[in-house]
Design a protein around this motif. Structure first.
Motif, PDB file in Angstrom:
ATOM      1  N   PHE A   1     -70.433   2.473 -56.524  1.00  0.00           N
ATOM      2  CA  PHE A   1     -69.733   1.189 -56.465  1.00  0.00           C
ATOM      3  C   PHE A   1     -68.225   1.447 -56.449  1.00  0.00           C
ATOM      4  N   PRO A   2     -67.692   1.954 -55.332  1.00  0.00           N
ATOM      5  CA  PRO A   2     -66.258   2.272 -55.281  1.00  0.00           C
ATOM      6  C   PRO A   2     -65.382   1.038 -55.432  1.00  0.00           C
ATOM      7  N   TRP A   3     -65.904  -0.157 -55.070  1.00  0.00           N
ATOM      8  CA  TRP A   3     -65.117  -1.384 -55.203  1.00  0.00           C
ATOM      9  C   TRP A   3     -64.864  -1.731 -56.675  1.00  0.00           C
TER      10      TRP A   3
ATOM     11  N   ASN B   1     -59.887  -2.915 -58.945  1.00  0.00           N
ATOM     12  CA  ASN B   1     -61.301  -2.779 -59.277  1.00  0.00           C
ATOM     13  C   ASN B   1     -61.888  -4.147 -59.576  1.00  0.00           C
ATOM     14  N   SER B   2     -63.009  -4.441 -58.932  1.00  0.00           N
ATOM     15  CA  SER B   2     -63.720  -5.681 -59.225  1.00  0.00           C
ATOM     16  C   SER B   2     -64.500  -5.501 -60.521  1.00  0.00           C
ATOM     17  N   THR B   3     -64.213  -6.323 -61.503  1.00  0.00           N
ATOM     18  CA  THR B   3     -64.821  -6.159 -62.829  1.00  0.00           C
ATOM     19  C   THR B   3     -65.983  -7.105 -63.085  1.00  0.00           C
ATOM     20  N   GLY B   4     -66.285  -7.989 -62.138  1.00  0.00           N
ATOM     21  CA  GLY B   4     -67.441  -8.859 -62.289  1.00  0.00           C
ATOM     22  C   GLY B   4     -67.151 -10.078 -63.135  1.00  0.00           C
ATOM     23  N   ASP B   5     -68.054 -11.058 -63.055  1.00  0.00           N
ATOM     24  CA  ASP B   5     -67.867 -12.323 -63.756  1.00  0.00           C
ATOM     25  C   ASP B   5     -69.177 -12.789 -64.385  1.00  0.00           C
TER      26      ASP B   5
ATOM     27  N   ALA C   1     -60.500   4.354 -61.682  1.00  0.00           N
ATOM     28  CA  ALA C   1     -61.069   3.272 -62.475  1.00  0.00           C
ATOM     29  C   ALA C   1     -60.046   2.727 -63.468  1.00  0.00           C
ATOM     30  N   ALA C   2     -60.005   1.414 -63.572  1.00  0.00           N
ATOM     31  CA  ALA C   2     -59.112   0.753 -64.526  1.00  0.00           C
ATOM     32  C   ALA C   2     -59.662   0.921 -65.943  1.00  0.00           C
ATOM     33  N   PHE C   3     -58.814   0.666 -66.919  1.00  0.00           N
ATOM     34  CA  PHE C   3     -59.221   0.830 -68.318  1.00  0.00           C
ATOM     35  C   PHE C   3     -60.328  -0.148 -68.684  1.00  0.00           C
TER      36      PHE C   3
END
Length: 488
Positions: free
Chosen positions: A214-216, A378-382, A259-261
């Motif tokens: 999941f590179p996005w 980075n998409s972190t989801g909802d 990757a973000a924190f």
């Protein structure tokens, strides 16, 4: 009621409980073309200029023969052919024979099923009676092959081996390995159908090991687990389908360099134990290019029966189709989901369980996972989302390849919109607060392109899209190519 006879190429087996008469040896034949239906007619009927209306030809099924059985047991065959004896005219005989053929093929025991219909012969024949013969060829004890599959904008190579019809009632063991550019899977499944009961269920137990990129979102994911699935009406004999599943999975989230924190906080191993129910009511006349009918599918997943992951996840998918003109078909689709935490402080929701919106077959005009919460690209989801799309399909101009290859292509124009957010459900009475997800930060795009049917379950889209409503953090994509099994 008529009688059912099951024959093989070496011996005759009479499954009629009221008769012990044996049948002579017959050899099965292979039919590569669609089944042919035959009915003997006397000379006066042949001289008629107008074809007979099969609805008015009274017919009674006296006997049903199944030729070519070797390992398959009689009881599971009887359960599939019983509906043939309910036919009251020749049209119903043809219709029921085709349905029975589909049921026999769905057993997973036969590589080919042919049909032959003839008038009844012998002392027990009735004036309006017919005999229906199904000519089957059982699959070998061990089969396998290499094939390709498309889905989620990815192509995969699949190596498969299976041992079908182990004990004569459709039981099989299946081993599968697939490798793609973004994922790989290897699994072993044991499948047991219970098709001779009114429940019409199939029990599947699987052990699997998967890897997904999941590179996005800035991470890779590996899953090792066990899945138990109980499917009600799995072969589509009815409109409503149910799947009750239990899944126990050991997952590991591996961060990428960029990757973000907020993504790294979710990385590492976790254990998920979940119970899932999926219900689908599908009345469409086609999966890829339906012209009429509707689909409603809803699923509920409860995690927290063990491990350190706990949530309740609900998803809804709806679609309706109508064709006001031969060359115009409208399609309206809607999807939504809601994710909520449950359990103690030790239970949490992992990034792998969140909703992601955007993509060439999802919310068009936005990149894959390009819509929703983000952190450093980075998409972190909802925790909640909704999406809606209205399509207009029409054949290619001038109809090249009509009634052939050209029917695999259609032009379509569309408008779609939606929203994804970390929505917190307040209460059932706080409607104003809950409705903000439908009014705030709504995304919208309009476009058109060409759609191609790939096989019977996948589609390919090539679209030019213009985003109309979006946020600065969204990742837009005006020219999109998509290939997959599911679409909005």
């Amino acid at each position: 009621m008529g009688t059912v006879h099951a024959k093989d190429s070496n011996m005759s087996k009479d499954t009629d409980q009221s008769s012990n008469k044996s049948s002579e040896r017959q050899n099965f034949t292979k039919h590569d073309s669609p089944p042919h239906f035959h009915k003997k007619m006397n000379p006066s009927e042949r001289r008629k200029k107008q074809p007979a209306d099969f609805h008015t030809v009274k017919t009674r099924v006296d006997r049903v023969h199944v030729d070519g059985l070797i390992r398959t047991k009689d009881d599971i065959i009887k359960a599939q052919v019983t509906d043939l004896f309910k036919a009251k005219n020749f049209y119903e005989v043809i219709l029921q024979a085709y349905k029975v053929r589909q049921k026999l093929q769905n057993l997973g025991c036969f590589g080919n099923v042919g049909i032959f219909i003839d008038t009844s012969q012998g002392p027990r024949a009735t004036p309006e009676g017919v005999e229906v013969t199904f000519i089957v060829r059982e699959m070998r004890r061990l089969t396998g092959g290499i094939s390709t599959m498309v889905g989620n904008n990815e192509g995969s190579v699949i190596i498969q081996a299976k041992a079908p019809n182990l004990f004569g009632r459709g039981e099989r063991v299946q081993m599968e390995y697939s490798y793609g550019s973004k994922s790989s899977t290897n699994s072993i499944s044991v499948i047991k159908p219970f098709l001779n009961s009114w429940l019409h269920t199939v029990l599947t137990a699987s052990v699997f090991n998967t890897f997904n990129k999941f590179p996005w979102s800035g991470f890779d994911q590996t899953d090792k687990g066990f899945l138990l699935d109980i499917a009600r009406n799995p072969d589509g004999a009815g409109i409503i389908k149910h799947n009750l599943q239990y899944e126990a999975t050991y997952r590991e989230i591996i961060p990428l360099r960029h990757a973000a924190f907020s993504v790294r906080e979710h990385c590492g191993p976790n254990l998920k134990s979940a119970l899932r129910h999926i219900c689908a009511i599908d009345k469409r006349d086609s999966l890829i290019f339906p012209t009429m009918g509707s689909l409603i599918q809803f699923s509920t997943e409860v995690a927290g029966l063990g491990g350190n992951i706990g949530f309740v996840k609900n998803e809804l998918t709806m679609q309706t189709n109508w064709t006001p003109h031969e060359y115009l078909t409208f399609q309206l689709g809607f999807q939504s989901g809601l994710l909520r935490e449950i359990g103690s402080e030790n239970m949490k929701i992992n990034i792998a369980d969140r909703f992601f919106l955007g993509g060439p077959l999802n919310l068009r005009g936005f990149s894959i996972r390009g819509c929703g919460s983000r952190d450093q690209n980075n998409s972190t989801g909802d925790g909640a989302y909704w999406a809606i799309a209205l399509h207009l399909y029409t054949p290619l101009p001038f109809r090249p390849g009509r009634n052939g290859f050209g029917d695999l292509f259609k032009l379509h124009g569309f408008i779609n919109g939606g929203n994804a957010t970390n929505f917190t459900f307040k209460s059932t009475t706080d409607y104003k607060e809950n409705m903000k997800i439908f009014t705030n930060d709504v995304r919208c795009a309009v476009g058109g392109g060409i759609v191609m049917q790939l096989g019977s379950i996948a589609r390919v889209e090539l679209n030019l899209v213009m985003p109309l409503l979006y946020l600065k953090s969204d990742v837009l994509q005006q020219f999109q190519f998509g290939i997959g099994l599911q679409y909005l």
